[in-house]
Design a protein around this motif. Structure first.
Motif, PDB file in Angstrom:
ATOM      1  N   ALA A   1       0.840  -1.197   0.000  1.00 56.44           N
ATOM      2  CA  ALA A   1       0.000   0.000   0.000  1.00 56.44           C
ATOM      3  C   ALA A   1       0.873   1.243   0.000  1.00 56.44           C
ATOM      4  N   ASN A   2       0.521   2.211  -0.832  1.00 57.59           N
ATOM      5  CA  ASN A   2       1.233   3.486  -0.899  1.00 57.59           C
ATOM      6  C   ASN A   2       0.382   4.633  -0.376  1.00 57.59           C
ATOM      7  N   CYS A   3      -0.904   4.412  -0.215  1.00 65.52           N
ATOM      8  CA  CYS A   3      -1.822   5.459   0.212  1.00 65.52           C
ATOM      9  C   CYS A   3      -2.129   5.334   1.702  1.00 65.52           C
ATOM     10  N   HIS A   4      -2.260   6.477   2.359  1.00 64.65           N
ATOM     11  CA  HIS A   4      -2.572   6.462   3.794  1.00 64.65           C
ATOM     12  C   HIS A   4      -3.971   5.910   4.077  1.00 64.65           C
ATOM     13  N   THR A   5      -4.789   5.732   3.023  1.00 68.10           N
ATOM     14  CA  THR A   5      -6.109   5.125   3.210  1.00 68.10           C
ATOM     15  C   THR A   5      -6.025   3.602   3.226  1.00 68.10           C
ATOM     16  N   GLY A   6      -4.808   3.078   3.028  1.00 70.31           N
ATOM     17  CA  GLY A   6      -4.598   1.640   3.036  1.00 70.31           C
ATOM     18  C   GLY A   6      -4.634   0.997   1.662  1.00 70.31           C
ATOM     19  N   ARG A   7      -4.866   1.789   0.635  1.00 68.73           N
ATOM     20  CA  ARG A   7      -4.973   1.251  -0.722  1.00 68.73           C
ATOM     21  C   ARG A   7      -3.609   1.193  -1.404  1.00 68.73           C
ATOM     22  N   LYS A   8      -3.545   0.417  -2.473  1.00 67.52           N
ATOM     23  CA  LYS A   8      -2.321   0.283  -3.277  1.00 67.52           C
ATOM     24  C   LYS A   8      -1.833   1.648  -3.734  1.00 67.52           C
ATOM     25  N   GLY A   9      -2.748   2.476  -4.192  1.00 75.48           N
ATOM     26  CA  GLY A   9      -2.410   3.806  -4.669  1.00 75.48           C
ATOM     27  C   GLY A   9      -3.435   4.830  -4.240  1.00 75.48           C
ATOM     28  N   CYS A  10      -3.088   6.085  -4.445  1.00 77.75           N
ATOM     29  CA  CYS A  10      -3.947   7.194  -4.020  1.00 77.75           C
ATOM     30  C   CYS A  10      -5.062   7.522  -5.013  1.00 77.75           C
TER      31      CYS A  10
END
Length: 163
Positions: A120-129
């Protein structure tokens, strides 16, 4: 070639890059001459090394750019927190830089990464923003709705970052 202190800090300990030269030197030269904006920042487009999917857009000051180059890990400048940010320091999802490119006028960088942990790269827990699409060809209004792409979080951000 001359060097210049960064625009974000005048401390002698701050990294120094070559000052932007002539148009030809910037566009065709072999020396890194990053052109930071008036705010001292340069845009960083971050992609997944394997898939080329854009996973985030971030900002870098001279220190973040230098740390990324020197350590081979993603370092950024948080505009909201106004502080240097080492990607993965809290979440464990550190980015290993596999390749870095600079654009033609050296005011943006492209960073190709592999990401530790869940990826995950996004602070929402997702792979991307970029997990929502903007409908194109529709009238713009205050109620223009975004469409979710179906990218589910890979981790619980509240458990990692707190409430």
């Amino acid at each position: 070639m001359t060097t210049t202190e960064t625009t974000t800090n005048t401390s002698p300990a701050m990294p120094r890059f070559a000052a932007p030269g002539s148009h030809a030197e910037v566009e065709e030269g072999a020396i890194l001459m990053p052109r930071f904006g008036a705010d001292g920042l340069i845009a960083a487009v971050v992609t997944d090394f394997e898939t080329s999917e854009v996973v985030m857009l971030a900002w870098m000051n001279a220190e973040a750019l230098a740390k990324t180059i020197e350590t081979g890990e993603g370092w950024y400048w948080s505009r909201s927190r106004k502080e240097l940010w080492h990607k993965g320091a809290t979440s464990g999802h550190a980015q290993t830089v596999r390749e870095m490119r600079v654009d033609c006028d050296q005011d943006a960088v492209l960073i190709k990464v592999t990401t530790a942990g869940t990826g995950a790269n996004c602070h929402t827990g997702r792979k991307g923003c970029f997990y929502r699409t903007v409908p194109v060809g529709h009238k713009v209004s205050p109620t223009l709705a975004l469409d979710f792409t179906g990218d589910a979080p890979l981790f619980d951000p509240k458990a990692v970052y707190g409430g």
